[in-house]
Design a protein around this motif. Structure first.
Motif, PDB file in Angstrom:
ATOM      1  N   PRO A  77       0.702  -1.289  -0.214  1.00  0.00           N
ATOM      2  CA  PRO A  77      -0.025  -0.007   0.094  1.00  0.00           C
ATOM      3  C   PRO A  77       0.762   1.254  -0.061  1.00  0.00           C
ATOM      4  N   TYR A  78       2.144   1.027   0.041  1.00  0.00           N
ATOM      5  CA  TYR A  78       3.066   2.376   0.368  1.00  0.00           C
ATOM      6  C   TYR A  78       3.195   3.096  -1.105  1.00  0.00           C
ATOM      7  N   ARG A  79       2.761   4.521  -1.135  1.00  0.00           N
ATOM      8  CA  ARG A  79       3.265   5.055  -2.357  1.00  0.00           C
ATOM      9  C   ARG A  79       4.313   6.233  -2.085  1.00  0.00           C
ATOM     10  N   TYR A 325      -0.547  10.569  13.126  1.00  0.00           N
ATOM     11  CA  TYR A 325      -0.549  11.005  11.819  1.00  0.00           C
ATOM     12  C   TYR A 325       0.310  10.086  11.190  1.00  0.00           C
ATOM     13  N   GLY A 326      -0.049   9.719   9.875  1.00  0.00           N
ATOM     14  CA  GLY A 326       0.834   8.862   9.231  1.00  0.00           C
ATOM     15  C   GLY A 326       0.901   7.101   9.594  1.00  0.00           C
ATOM     16  N   ALA A 327      -0.079   6.255   8.842  1.00  0.00           N
ATOM     17  CA  ALA A 327      -0.200   5.002   8.837  1.00  0.00           C
ATOM     18  C   ALA A 327       1.117   4.393   8.364  1.00  0.00           C
ATOM     19  N   SER A 328       2.071   4.551   8.941  1.00  0.00           N
ATOM     20  CA  SER A 328       3.445   4.215   8.353  1.00  0.00           C
ATOM     21  C   SER A 328       3.732   2.973   8.728  1.00  0.00           C
ATOM     22  N   ALA A 329       4.526   2.104   8.267  1.00  0.00           N
ATOM     23  CA  ALA A 329       5.143   0.908   8.518  1.00  0.00           C
ATOM     24  C   ALA A 329       5.878   1.044   9.955  1.00  0.00           C
ATOM     25  N   LYS A 330       6.753   2.175   9.821  1.00  0.00           N
ATOM     26  CA  LYS A 330       7.188   2.391  11.294  1.00  0.00           C
ATOM     27  C   LYS A 330       6.268   2.650  12.440  1.00  0.00           C
ATOM     28  N   GLY A 331       5.309   3.246  12.014  1.00  0.00           N
ATOM     29  CA  GLY A 331       4.185   3.335  13.134  1.00  0.00           C
ATOM     30  C   GLY A 331       3.657   2.316  13.630  1.00  0.00           C
ATOM     31  N   VAL A 349      -4.577   9.542  10.998  1.00  0.00           N
ATOM     32  CA  VAL A 349      -4.801  10.355   9.603  1.00  0.00           C
ATOM     33  C   VAL A 349      -3.609   9.816   8.420  1.00  0.00           C
ATOM     34  N   ASP A 350      -4.186   9.591   7.211  1.00  0.00           N
ATOM     35  CA  ASP A 350      -3.054   9.074   6.318  1.00  0.00           C
ATOM     36  C   ASP A 350      -3.791   9.630   4.924  1.00  0.00           C
ATOM     37  N   ASP A 351      -2.936   9.993   4.003  1.00  0.00           N
ATOM     38  CA  ASP A 351      -3.461  10.602   2.700  1.00  0.00           C
ATOM     39  C   ASP A 351      -3.481   9.462   1.748  1.00  0.00           C
ATOM     40  N   THR A 352      -3.023   8.396   2.079  1.00  0.00           N
ATOM     41  CA  THR A 352      -2.993   7.218   0.851  1.00  0.00           C
ATOM     42  C   THR A 352      -4.381   6.606   1.063  1.00  0.00           C
ATOM     43  N   GLU A 354      -5.373   3.988  -0.431  1.00  0.00           N
ATOM     44  CA  GLU A 354      -5.265   2.357  -0.277  1.00  0.00           C
ATOM     45  C   GLU A 354      -5.329   2.210   1.432  1.00  0.00           C
ATOM     46  N   LYS A 355      -4.984   3.195   2.275  1.00  0.00           N
ATOM     47  CA  LYS A 355      -4.784   2.558   3.631  1.00  0.00           C
ATOM     48  C   LYS A 355      -6.143   3.159   4.394  1.00  0.00           C
ATOM     49  N   GLN A 356      -6.906   4.109   3.811  1.00  0.00           N
ATOM     50  CA  GLN A 356      -7.985   4.755   4.403  1.00  0.00           C
ATOM     51  C   GLN A 356      -9.079   3.760   4.696  1.00  0.00           C
ATOM     52  N   TRP A 386       7.582  10.699  11.645  1.00  0.00           N
ATOM     53  CA  TRP A 386       8.220  11.662  12.066  1.00  0.00           C
ATOM     54  C   TRP A 386       9.375  12.091  10.971  1.00  0.00           C
ATOM     55  N   ASN A 387       9.527  11.224  10.215  1.00  0.00           N
ATOM     56  CA  ASN A 387      10.752  11.502   9.052  1.00  0.00           C
ATOM     57  C   ASN A 387       9.908  12.735   8.175  1.00  0.00           C
ATOM     58  N   PHE A 388       8.626  13.080   8.104  1.00  0.00           N
ATOM     59  CA  PHE A 388       8.090  14.022   7.616  1.00  0.00           C
ATOM     60  C   PHE A 388       7.424  15.017   8.270  1.00  0.00           C
ATOM     61  N   ALA A 389       8.023  15.100   9.655  1.00  0.00           N
ATOM     62  CA  ALA A 389       7.347  16.102  10.582  1.00  0.00           C
ATOM     63  C   ALA A 389       7.024  17.440   9.946  1.00  0.00           C
ATOM     64  N   GLU A 394       3.130  21.357   8.718  1.00  0.00           N
ATOM     65  CA  GLU A 394       2.569  22.404   7.904  1.00  0.00           C
ATOM     66  C   GLU A 394       1.385  22.044   7.421  1.00  0.00           C
ATOM     67  N   LYS A 395       1.068  21.153   7.085  1.00  0.00           N
ATOM     68  CA  LYS A 395      -0.370  20.598   6.513  1.00  0.00           C
ATOM     69  C   LYS A 395      -1.417  20.691   7.540  1.00  0.00           C
ATOM     70  N   THR A 396      -1.225  20.251   8.940  1.00  0.00           N
ATOM     71  CA  THR A 396      -2.156  19.976   9.786  1.00  0.00           C
ATOM     72  C   THR A 396      -2.104  21.467  10.453  1.00  0.00           C
TER      73      THR A 396
HETATM   74  P1  TMP Z   1       6.879   6.225   5.601  1.00  0.00           P
HETATM   75  O1  TMP Z   1       7.272   6.889   7.038  1.00  0.00           O
HETATM   76  O2  TMP Z   1       7.255   4.852   5.693  1.00  0.00           O
HETATM   77  O3  TMP Z   1       7.632   7.117   4.533  1.00  0.00           O
HETATM   78  O4  TMP Z   1       5.328   6.635   5.549  1.00  0.00           O
HETATM   79  C1  TMP Z   1       4.748   7.748   5.652  1.00  0.00           C
HETATM   80  C2  TMP Z   1       3.314   7.597   5.982  1.00  0.00           C
HETATM   81  O5  TMP Z   1       2.670   8.803   5.970  1.00  0.00           O
HETATM   82  C3  TMP Z   1       2.492   7.190   4.571  1.00  0.00           C
HETATM   83  O6  TMP Z   1       1.761   6.044   5.002  1.00  0.00           O
HETATM   84  C4  TMP Z   1       1.947   8.387   3.931  1.00  0.00           C
HETATM   85  C5  TMP Z   1       1.762   9.260   5.010  1.00  0.00           C
HETATM   86  N1  TMP Z   1       1.751  10.535   5.026  1.00  0.00           N
HETATM   87  C6  TMP Z   1       0.685  11.364   4.620  1.00  0.00           C
HETATM   88  O7  TMP Z   1      -0.425  10.624   4.622  1.00  0.00           O
HETATM   89  N2  TMP Z   1       0.433  12.555   4.342  1.00  0.00           N
HETATM   90  C7  TMP Z   1       1.572  13.387   4.207  1.00  0.00           C
HETATM   91  O8  TMP Z   1       1.793  14.547   4.044  1.00  0.00           O
HETATM   92  C8  TMP Z   1       2.913  12.591   4.353  1.00  0.00           C
HETATM   93  C9  TMP Z   1       4.182  13.116   4.360  1.00  0.00           C
HETATM   94  C10 TMP Z   1       2.880  11.210   4.867  1.00  0.00           C
END
Ligand code: TMP
Length: 416
Positions: A77-79, A325-331, A349-352, A354-356, A386-389, A394-396
């Motif tokens: 699901p990761y884009r 925020y961010g349903a990332s694998a690291k999450g 919350v996640d913008d992808t 496929e994950k919602q 947190w890698n995209f903190a 800014e977005k939120t």
């Molecule tokens: P990652 O830390 O493995 O790169 O995953 C980041 C997750 O955060 C991924 O599921 C997409 C999500 N995300 C958003 O939904 N909105 C955003 O603005 C950013 C930066 C990430």
């Protein structure tokens, strides 16, 4: 590995040494990208040991088990292109490579594990012929729809051989954030040797183990990440396959990444670039070739768990609403290791797309889009990506009418 879903790893993936020492045990966790359907609130998920081993010979770190790649990667699901910071990183990479190399007109750029074509889009803009290799059907389809020619298969010698009669050999082969996913690195390198021109360039980006250890980024450990790299084991791998590292650069993306440029050895091109010895000296001086350095991580990770649970329970006790925020694998690693579930975190919350409308693995917290957050305003957001903190903050703050505070879990728990 036959039909088994996972197997234990007995020797180092790079040097074959059997003297592997476990230094981190994150317990048993479900697969980080195996999201659940909205109905699966009571589903019993399969969990796998998540442990990291150190090779006393070449200093590679790797997981103690291998989950079948077909289970891990056939649907993904990761884009890549969801993050504007990553899109910017791709554009800069393409501009740099296009501008500084003597690129041949009409040269072929191949991206291994090309995801949704995010990086190749940028090379296309710079007038290269591009070809993506992507095993996940859903992603290969998206890339094709966006005009990026993509071969939907795993990367191996057979795939490389099939490409040559159709597209010719590659001028540049790129593999960003994929080497960590590869079990048989020798076969991977052999396939690169087949497709790359003799004067071509092989460019790899991998998360740098030094950053993981020094910044406690333990949540970047999950079953898809089989190996955690330093320059030393990479140099051994490249050497074994007739490649020389010509340059290494460091980037902040994904918590700390190295970009490694390599070419095939040929007369006059046998010696590694100066940056290689700089990195090797750095690793030596920072204790990265000593097990003692790794053994200290466990206590720091336990402290993050303790502090995070304390902070979340404390806020919850005060009636605060907490989302993530961010349903990332690291999450997924963070939530499962810390034992955080939907009693503490209301939603992620996640913008992808496929994950919602899915549930996060293990924690079973529901994943929603940004409009849900606007209606259900949380007081605090736990940053799982947190890698995209910066980008997320800014977005939120833009879509959010009242002030929100952020909980950042690494390198140590911080509320701001
Ligand atoms: P990652 O830390 O493995 O790169 O995953 C980041 C997750 O955060 C991924 O599921 C997409 C999500 N995300 C958003 O939904 N909105 C955003 O603005 C950013 C930066 C990430």
């Amino acid at each position: 590995m036959g039909n088994a879903i996972y197997k234990r790893i007995a020797k180092c993936r790079i040097c074959g040494n059997k003297n592997l020492v476990k230094y981190l045990n994150l317990g048993k966790t479900p697969l980080a990208n195996r999201l659940l359907g909205p109905q699966d609130t009571d589903k019993q998920e399969e969990k796998f040991p998540l442990e990291v081993m150190y090779c006393k010979n070449c200093s590679l770190s790797q997981l103690s088990i291998l989950v079948s790649p077909r289970v891990l990667f056939s649907y993904y699901p990761y884009r890549s292109s969801i993050s504007s910071a990553f899109r910017k990183h791709c554009a800069e990479m393409s501009n740099k490579i296009s501008g500084t190399l003597k690129t041949k007109p009409n040269g072929l750029i191949v991206d291994i594990a090309s995801n949704d074509g995010c990086l190749l889009q940028e090379f296309k803009k710079n007038n290269f012929r591009t070809l993506g290799i992507e095993p996940a059907k859903n992603l290969a389809k998206i890339a094709e729809e966006n005009g990026i020619d993509t071969v939907n298969s795993f990367w191996n010698g057979e795939t490389a051989e099939k490409i040559i009669p159709i597209h010719g050999k590659a001028q540049v082969i790129i593999a960003t954030n994929v080497l960590a996913h590869v079990d048989n690195l020798n076969k991977f390198m052999a396939a690169v040797g087949i497709l790359l021109r003799d004067d071509g360039l092989f460019i790899v980006e991998v998360p740098y183990l030094y950053d993981l250890i020094s910044k406690n980024e333990f949540d970047t450990i999950y079953h898809e990440h089989l190996s955690y790299f330093l320059v030393k084991p990479l140099q051994k791998l490249y050497n074994d396959h007739g490649f020389t590292i010509v340059n290494i650069e460091k980037y902040p993306i994904h918590g700390g990444t190295i970009r490694v440029y390599a070419s095939k050895k040929s007369p006059g091109r046998e010696n590694p670039g100066k940056s290689v010895s700089n990195f090797l000296n750095f690793e030596q001086n920072e204790g990265m070739y000593s097990l003692k350095t790794y053994n200290k991580l466990d206590d720091r990770v336990k402290k993050i768990k303790k502090d995070l649970l304390k902070a979340l329970k404390n806020l919850k006790g005060k009636g605060k609403k907490i989302a993530a925020y961010g349903a990332s694998a690291k999450g997924s690693t963070l939530l499962n290791y810390c034992g955080i579930d939907n009693g503490l975190i209301s939603f992620i919350v996640d913008d992808t797309p496929e994950k919602q409308n899915h549930l996060a693995p293990g924690s079973k917290i529901k994943i929603v889009d940004a409009s849900y957050m606007e209606k259900n305003k949380p007081d605090y957001l736990l940053l799982l990506a947190w890698n995209f903190a910066k980008e997320i903050m800014e977005k939120t703050s833009k879509i959010y009418g009242k002030p929100v505070r952020y909980i950042i879990p690494v390198p140590k728990v911080k509320i701001q």
